[in-house]
Design a protein around this motif. Sequence first.
Motif: not given
Length: 108
Positions: A41-53
Amino acid sequence: MTTNDIDDSVRGELDRLRQSIDNIDAAVIHMLAERFKCTQEVGHLKAAHQLPPADPAREARQIARLRQLAENARLDPAFAEKLLNFIVAEVIRHHERIAEESAAEDRA
């Protein structure tokens, strides 16, 4: 000495301890599965907001926290750190894959 030569009382105690170990191993696997559900879920949130992995500051805080927990539990802190590093590397790999898939969907 072979396992056939073990006294019945020793064999019984060994079996009891091994059953406890098996139960703990099962609990560890289930807890890791739950942890990875959250990190997905964190990964999807990061991806949605272009945050680094990866989040090196968070990882450093977690390592310090888990080393302290390990010390309190009388577990080798270096072992706890190695375990966390292994888990975090897998999480980052998942986050990178999620980010790549998200970027591909955005391009489509």
